[in-house]
Design a protein around this motif. Structure first.
Motif, PDB file in Angstrom:
ATOM      1  N   MET A   1       1.564   5.135  11.049  1.00 58.07           N
ATOM      2  CA  MET A   1       2.485   5.176  12.189  1.00 58.07           C
ATOM      3  C   MET A   1       3.867   5.679  11.762  1.00 58.07           C
ATOM      4  O   MET A   1       4.892   5.038  11.980  1.00 58.07           O
ATOM      5  N   LYS A   2       3.866   6.862  11.171  1.00 61.83           N
ATOM      6  CA  LYS A   2       5.067   7.430  10.578  1.00 61.83           C
ATOM      7  C   LYS A   2       6.173   7.746  11.594  1.00 61.83           C
ATOM      8  O   LYS A   2       7.329   7.936  11.210  1.00 61.83           O
ATOM      9  N   THR A   3       5.825   7.831  12.875  1.00 59.83           N
ATOM     10  CA  THR A   3       6.824   8.265  13.864  1.00 59.83           C
ATOM     11  C   THR A   3       7.552   7.116  14.554  1.00 59.83           C
ATOM     12  O   THR A   3       8.354   7.355  15.455  1.00 59.83           O
ATOM     13  N   MET A   4       7.304   5.874  14.165  1.00 57.60           N
ATOM     14  CA  MET A   4       7.907   4.740  14.873  1.00 57.60           C
ATOM     15  C   MET A   4       9.435   4.796  14.873  1.00 57.60           C
ATOM     16  O   MET A   4      10.080   4.643  15.912  1.00 57.60           O
TER      17      MET A   4
ATOM     18  N   VAL B   1      -2.129   1.385  16.503  1.00 58.77           N
ATOM     19  CA  VAL B   1      -2.116   0.495  15.339  1.00 58.77           C
ATOM     20  C   VAL B   1      -3.529   0.285  14.788  1.00 58.77           C
ATOM     21  O   VAL B   1      -3.715  -0.006  13.601  1.00 58.77           O
ATOM     22  N   HIS B   2      -4.551   0.509  15.616  1.00 58.93           N
ATOM     23  CA  HIS B   2      -5.939   0.333  15.169  1.00 58.93           C
ATOM     24  C   HIS B   2      -6.316   1.286  14.039  1.00 58.93           C
ATOM     25  O   HIS B   2      -7.236   1.014  13.268  1.00 58.93           O
ATOM     26  N   LEU B   3      -5.598   2.422  13.922  1.00 54.20           N
ATOM     27  CA  LEU B   3      -5.909   3.374  12.860  1.00 54.20           C
ATOM     28  C   LEU B   3      -5.611   2.807  11.480  1.00 54.20           C
ATOM     29  O   LEU B   3      -6.110   3.308  10.469  1.00 54.20           O
ATOM     30  N   GLY B   4      -4.820   1.747  11.420  1.00 54.56           N
ATOM     31  CA  GLY B   4      -4.556   1.086  10.151  1.00 54.56           C
ATOM     32  C   GLY B   4      -5.774   0.368   9.603  1.00 54.56           C
ATOM     33  O   GLY B   4      -5.746  -0.142   8.469  1.00 54.56           O
ATOM     34  N   ASP B   5      -6.851   0.325  10.365  1.00 52.59           N
ATOM     35  CA  ASP B   5      -8.100  -0.306   9.945  1.00 52.59           C
ATOM     36  C   ASP B   5      -8.602   0.258   8.618  1.00 52.59           C
ATOM     37  O   ASP B   5      -9.272  -0.433   7.849  1.00 52.59           O
ATOM     38  N   GLY B   6      -8.278   1.527   8.348  1.00 56.02           N
ATOM     39  CA  GLY B   6      -8.782   2.160   7.139  1.00 56.02           C
ATOM     40  C   GLY B   6      -7.875   2.037   5.934  1.00 56.02           C
ATOM     41  O   GLY B   6      -8.214   2.527   4.853  1.00 56.02           O
ATOM     42  N   LEU B   7      -6.740   1.383   6.080  1.00 54.19           N
ATOM     43  CA  LEU B   7      -5.817   1.219   4.965  1.00 54.19           C
ATOM     44  C   LEU B   7      -6.241   0.056   4.061  1.00 54.19           C
ATOM     45  O   LEU B   7      -7.092  -0.754   4.432  1.00 54.19           O
ATOM     46  N   GLU B   8      -5.640  -0.015   2.894  1.00 54.90           N
ATOM     47  CA  GLU B   8      -5.874  -1.170   2.018  1.00 54.90           C
ATOM     48  C   GLU B   8      -5.382  -2.437   2.712  1.00 54.90           C
ATOM     49  O   GLU B   8      -4.494  -2.393   3.562  1.00 54.90           O
ATOM     50  N   LYS B   9      -5.956  -3.592   2.339  1.00 49.88           N
ATOM     51  CA  LYS B   9      -5.677  -4.849   3.033  1.00 49.88           C
ATOM     52  C   LYS B   9      -4.184  -5.125   3.168  1.00 49.88           C
ATOM     53  O   LYS B   9      -3.694  -5.412   4.272  1.00 49.88           O
ATOM     54  N   GLN B  10      -3.456  -5.045   2.079  1.00 48.54           N
ATOM     55  CA  GLN B  10      -2.029  -5.358   2.130  1.00 48.54           C
ATOM     56  C   GLN B  10      -1.278  -4.392   3.040  1.00 48.54           C
ATOM     57  O   GLN B  10      -0.390  -4.783   3.798  1.00 48.54           O
ATOM     58  N   ASP B  11      -1.670  -3.113   2.991  1.00 48.66           N
ATOM     59  CA  ASP B  11      -0.996  -2.099   3.803  1.00 48.66           C
ATOM     60  C   ASP B  11      -1.264  -2.298   5.287  1.00 48.66           C
ATOM     61  O   ASP B  11      -0.355  -2.151   6.115  1.00 48.66           O
ATOM     62  N   ARG B  12      -2.511  -2.635   5.648  1.00 50.32           N
ATOM     63  CA  ARG B  12      -2.811  -2.773   7.077  1.00 50.32           C
ATOM     64  C   ARG B  12      -2.178  -4.029   7.671  1.00 50.32           C
ATOM     65  O   ARG B  12      -1.727  -4.017   8.814  1.00 50.32           O
ATOM     66  N   LEU B  13      -2.116  -5.107   6.889  1.00 48.28           N
ATOM     67  CA  LEU B  13      -1.478  -6.315   7.394  1.00 48.28           C
ATOM     68  C   LEU B  13       0.029  -6.130   7.503  1.00 48.28           C
ATOM     69  O   LEU B  13       0.672  -6.624   8.430  1.00 48.28           O
ATOM     70  N   GLN B  14       0.591  -5.399   6.544  1.00 46.99           N
ATOM     71  CA  GLN B  14       2.018  -5.081   6.601  1.00 46.99           C
ATOM     72  C   GLN B  14       2.317  -4.178   7.792  1.00 46.99           C
ATOM     73  O   GLN B  14       3.363  -4.293   8.432  1.00 46.99           O
TER      74      GLN B  14
END
Length: 481
Positions: A226-229, A249-262
């Motif tokens: 979500m680089k454009t926020m 925000v659902h696209l963060g599903d593919g990130l590493e655990k710490q990154d998606r929760l952050q």
């Protein structure tokens, strides 16, 4: 399907829905929408997989239909696709292996007929609004393909150097401007998502699709993070929107655990920074990781005014509430789930977030649309469910209001009325018309049927179109303190 004498014919439904929205005026609205926009490539799923399997000499005979949270191998991709294909369930998954995703995209470019289409929840909603004459500011950066696909009246965050960005003397200034807004220069290229569509009755890997639908895959880290926020928020004061929509925000599903929760925390903090007096709608989407989903539910839903969901997303939310049986969860996932059960989950969601901003939930499925809302906050939503229902039929079938209404029996060779939607004996209705309403304590529900298309020509973006149409036709009385 035959229609019994006690059930309205499709043309009666269509005419009543049209009448409901004909006097609704949305011309004064001005939307700001973030944060995901990309390029979709729509492909025939079965043809794509069969050719890829043959080309790479793969053996899929032992691959089970099995879901997983993220995709790292071609075997996992095929297994997850089979899992959702057999029931005709819409799903979206992130391919974390960039090399695999590049291999897939290269293969389709070289071997499958394709066309580029506008994609991304935010991008699709922005385009639809502009097509209907509503001004929109869209969070995003235009790449060369996107620029050809997006409606010319969609506005993007502006930089004073933007018109001169190709001039070498301004390149350094432009790069600095992007970096100041959290975007590394060069990341603003077009992001490609693969939309794998299939029709009801089609076969793959020994399975038969239970419903026409699509399976989406991507490797889109730009939108996932979500680089454009920051860039988007910086321009809202000058743009002065009447309504704001957030999604992606659902696209963060593919990130590493710490990154998606952050990411959820960043997303929530971003929402808190928005003007609380402006109605805020959040469009949900398919999420595989339950921990990620639960955090979104608990952190984001208390901060929004309005929520858009379908049957798959509602079933996931119902699981997070931890009070429904597995049989009830499966029932919610049906193309036309029990109205009583759906309304109960929506009511429970309101109860969970009773002392928060959440005051409107728009549910849509194949057979009907329903809005549950707090009547002291929102005006009646007869026109919202009517408009959403019409949009579903129009977009799926490819008809326009004008040519569909002129067809005898409402184009019955292609459309049918979903009779299951009229089995409403478990709900205490306030009226018995085609558009209905009922109360569940302090929540009021508005309901409208859908004339489903037997052979839909487009499934991608249908939920986004329905939700934004319904939200555009909803009006807030006042903000909850």
């Amino acid at each position: 399907m035959s229609v019994s004498k006690n059930i309205p014919k499709v043309e009666q439904v269509w005419t009543r829905l049209l009448k409901e929205i004909e006097n609704n005026n949305t011309n004064s609205k001005r939307f700001a929408i973030g944060y995901n926009v990309n390029i979709d490539v729509v492909l025939p799923a079965v043809d794509f997989f069969n050719k890829y399997i043959e080309f790479n000499n793969l053996d899929i005979s032992t691959l089970e239909a099995k879901d997983c949270k993220e995709i790292t191998t071609i075997e996992e991709l095929i297994s997850v696709f089979k899992y959702h294909f057999k029931d005709g369930r819409a799903a979206e998954r992130f391919v974390t292996d960039s090399t695999l995703y590049k291999k897939l995209t290269t293969f389709f470019i070289e071997n499958i007929d394709h066309e580029f289409l506008l994609g991304g929840n935010a991008g699709l909603m922005a385009n639809l609004l502009c097509e209907n004459g509503t001004p929109v500011l869209l969070a995003g950066i235009k790449g060369p393909i996107l620029e050809k696909l997006i409606h010319q009246k969609v506005e993007f965050p502006k930089c004073k150097f933007l018109e001169e960005e190709t001039k070498k003397e301004n390149q350094q200034k432009l790069e600095k401007w992007y970096l100041e807004n959290g975007i590394e220069f060069g990341e603003n290229s077009d992001q490609i998502h693969l939309i794998l569509e299939y029709k009801e009755g089609s076969s793959f890997g020994g399975l038969t699709a239970g419903r026409t639908n699509r399976f989406i895959i991507s490797n889109d880290y730009f939108n996932a993070k979500m680089k454009t926020m920051k860039l988007f928020n910086s321009q809202l004061t000058s743009y002065q929107p009447t309504d704001i929509v957030v999604t992606g925000v659902h696209l963060g599903d593919g990130l590493e655990k710490q990154d998606r929760l952050q990411l959820v925390d960043q997303f929530a903090d971003n929402i808190k920074a928005l003007d609380p007096e402006i109605p805020l709608h959040f469009e949900f989407a398919s999420i595989a990781n339950f921990e990620f989903l639960k955090k979104i539910v608990n952190r984001v839903l208390p901060l929004i005014d309005s929520l858009g969901i379908n049957e798959q997303e509602l079933s996931s939310i119902a699981i997070s509430l931890d009070k429904y049986s597995s049989e009830e969860i499966e029932a919610i996932r049906n193309p036309s789930p029990p109205i009583k059960l759906v309304s109960q989950v929506i009511y429970d969601l309101f109860s969970k977030f009773e002392n928060t901003k959440l005051s409107r939930i728009h549910f849509h499925c194949l057979g009907y649309h329903m809005v549950g809302q707090k009547p002291e906050i929102w005006e009646d939503s007869y026109n919202a469910v009517a408009a959403g229902s019409l949009q579903a039929s129009i977009q799926a079938s490819g008809f326009t209001i004008k040519n569909a209404i002129q067809m005898e029996n409402f184009a019955t060779e292609k459309l049918e009325f979903n009779e299951r939607s009229w089995k409403l004996d478990q709900v205490n209705w306030n009226n018995d018309g085609i558009i209905r309403d009922f109360d569940m304590q302090n929540i009021k529900f508005f309901w409208a049927p859908v004339a489903p298309c037997k052979i839909p020509i487009k499934t991608v973006g249908l939920g986004d179109a329905i939700s934004i149409t319904g939200f555009m036709n909803s009006n807030m009385k006042k903000k909850k303190l």
